[in-house]
Write an enzyme that holds these catalytic residues in place. Structure first.
Site, PDB file in Angstrom:
ATOM      1  N   LYS A  82     -21.165  61.613 -43.012  1.00  0.00           N
ATOM      2  CA  LYS A  82     -20.287  62.340 -43.926  1.00  0.00           C
ATOM      3  C   LYS A  82     -20.181  61.591 -45.254  1.00  0.00           C
ATOM      4  CE  LYS A  82     -15.537  64.219 -43.993  1.00  0.00           C
ATOM      5  NZ  LYS A  82     -14.292  64.317 -43.197  1.00  0.00           N
ATOM      6  N   SER A 157     -12.223  68.629 -43.084  1.00  0.00           N
ATOM      7  CA  SER A 157     -13.119  68.318 -44.167  1.00  0.00           C
ATOM      8  C   SER A 157     -14.550  68.004 -43.740  1.00  0.00           C
ATOM      9  CB  SER A 157     -12.560  67.149 -44.972  1.00  0.00           C
ATOM     10  OG  SER A 157     -12.493  65.961 -44.218  1.00  0.00           O
ATOM     11  N   SER A 181      -9.629  66.793 -39.637  1.00  0.00           N
ATOM     12  CA  SER A 181     -10.945  66.980 -40.243  1.00  0.00           C
ATOM     13  C   SER A 181     -12.133  66.814 -39.314  1.00  0.00           C
ATOM     14  CB  SER A 181     -11.109  66.038 -41.441  1.00  0.00           C
ATOM     15  OG  SER A 181     -10.247  66.410 -42.478  1.00  0.00           O
TER      16      SER A 181
END
Length: 470
Positions: A82, A157, A181
């Protein structure tokens, strides 16, 4: 109804999970190079639609696949990191266009632990600006799309990682969770998403600098065994001496559990009918398997909503104030998206409430622990309603409107971030629109093992629906 977008095909990856691919590589039935080339081809096939890759690293991945890969648990398995974690040699953009990202001089502490498992990184996955939003959408740019239906949100996210795993580009990808997230995009994309206990793994520097560390690192996967094996393997690299080890969980426990049930949140919004049905059906399934499920009181007062919002806003304020010192000299707060700026303004209006907010945030761990003494786990929705269409949570939506929508939608996940407790998202149903509906299980501090045992039980009793090659 749009057809799912996926990359599954008859190549080296097939439809195997990360555990299966690692075994094939270990027994030399596949090479790391074959697997890497297949994953790159898959990424190139679908990313123009999904928009889930922030920074590609295909050349570096091919180079790594040609080198000796060692004997680590996931040696040679392709993955994505990520883009809020430092990966040596690549920029860390944090989903923002408010600064020019520097090339990371070294891996972050968590990245280093993650890569010690032998993964081969194909690139960095997308996230909304600084992970503040629950949908991976951007101001003036294409959003990350849900592979089940590209008109819908992939969550946030960790939306990029979830989209890539659900679409079959890679079987496992890095995710992290500061308010849901990991669990939110796992729920949106039909994946397994375990948010581990606070400090279970090494933290990246941003988490260590928080007044209350609300961030846990982990992965999104297509199988429970991948999630279980990942966390067991991470303990071979680092074990927090203050937490009971998870160990290698390989299936359900024979223990009969007492499970609390929460269907509506403390925010005043009723859970939507479709989601409620999936949660209730999961409760009935657990009871049919011999477990006791009963309604339970909420472990925190209604003030928790305002407290977590103020803390979230404080993080945005600190970034806006000190971004040019900690991110890049050219950081420009005026270039943040409207939602980030709205969070900053919200904090300025309520800044005097900070001391009591921090006190109550610290205290939430004790309140949670007290309630969990009576339960082995708690069942709830992950989200307040089904997966929204893209645009519903766009960061350019007027702040008050977007904030109200997020409060209704992300209703059940933030408590575990404040309390530091583990929680897992499992895909237990499908909406009328054809998108996944997930349930959440929470457990006591340090008890990921119980969550994984429940996940194995439910995966066997009601196999999770996945996107498959047609």
């Amino acid at each position: 109804m749009n057809k799912p977008v996926h990359a599954f095909t008859n190549d080296a990856l097939g439809d195997d999970d990360a555990t299966g691919i690692a075994e094939l590589i270990r027994h030399r039935k596949l090479s790391a190079l074959e697997v890497t080339e297949a994953a790159i081809a898959r990424a190139q096939k679908v990313n123009s639609v999904l928009n889930a890759i922030e920074v590609p690293a295909f050349d570096a991945a091919l180079y790594a696949a040609n080198a000796p890969i060692g004997q680590a648990a996931f040696a040679g398995v392709p993955t994505f990191i990520k883009d809020n974690a430092d990966l040596e040699g690549f920029p860390t953009r944090n989903g923002s266009r408010a600064f020019t990202a520097k090339i990371a001089a070294k891996h972050g502490d968590y990245t280093e632990q993650y890569l010690a498992l032998g993964f081969n990184v194909l690139g960095k996955s997308s996230l909304p600006e600084f992970g503040f939003n629950a949908s991976t959408e951007f101001a003036g740019e294409h959003p990350t799309r849900n592979p089940w239906n590209t008109d819908y949100s992939a969550g946030g996210s960790s939306g990029g990682s979830a989209a890539l795993v659900a679409a079959g580009v890679v079987p496992i990808a890095h995710a992290n969770d500061g308010g849901g997230s990991i669990r939110v995009p796992a729920a949106c994309c039909g994946l397994v998403g375990l948010k581990p206990t606070r400090n279970r793994h090494r933290n990246n520097s941003s988490a260590n600098s928080m007044p209350v560390n609300i961030v846990s690192e982990g992965v999104v996967t297509r199988s429970v065994r991948d999630t279980a094996r990942f966390h067991a393997a991470m303990e071979t690299v680092y074990k927090n001496p203050q937490l009971k080890p998870i160990g290698h969980v390989e299936g359900p426990s024979k223990k009969k559990l007492r499970i609390g049930l929460v269907i509506d949140s403390i925010n005043g919004h009723a859970t939507c009918a479709e989601t409620r049905t999936v949660v209730e059906d999961t409760a009935k399934l657990l009871e049919s398997l011999g477990h006791r499920v009963e309604a339970m009181p909420l472990p925190v007062p209604k003030s928790f909503i305002a407290d977590f919002t103020l803390y979230w806003s404080m993080l945005a304020f600190l970034l806006g104030t000190f971004g040019r010192f900690v991110l890049a000299p050219d950081f420009d707060a005026t270039k943040l998206d409207a939602f980030s700026r709205g969070l900053i303004d919200h904090y300025k209006k309520h800044i005097l409430s900070t001391p009591m907010m921090l006190y109550r945030m610290y205290r939430s761990a004790d309140l949670y622990a007290q309630v969990m003494k009576d339960y082995d786990a708690v069942l709830s929705p992950v989200l307040g309603h089904t997966v929204p269409k893209l645009g519903h949570l766009n960061p350019e939506t007027p702040f008050e409107t977007l904030f109200e929508r997020l409060t209704e939608y992300v209703a059940f996940t933030p408590l575990n971030n404040a309390a530091g407790s583990p929680a897992i998202s499992l895909p237990m149903g499908v909406s009328k629109a054809g998108l996944p509906i997930a349930v959440q299980f929470q457990a006591a501090h340090g008890d990921e093992r119980t969550l994984l045992e429940i996940a194995f039980l439910l995966e066997a009793a009601k196999p999770f629906k996945k996107i498959m090659a047609s």
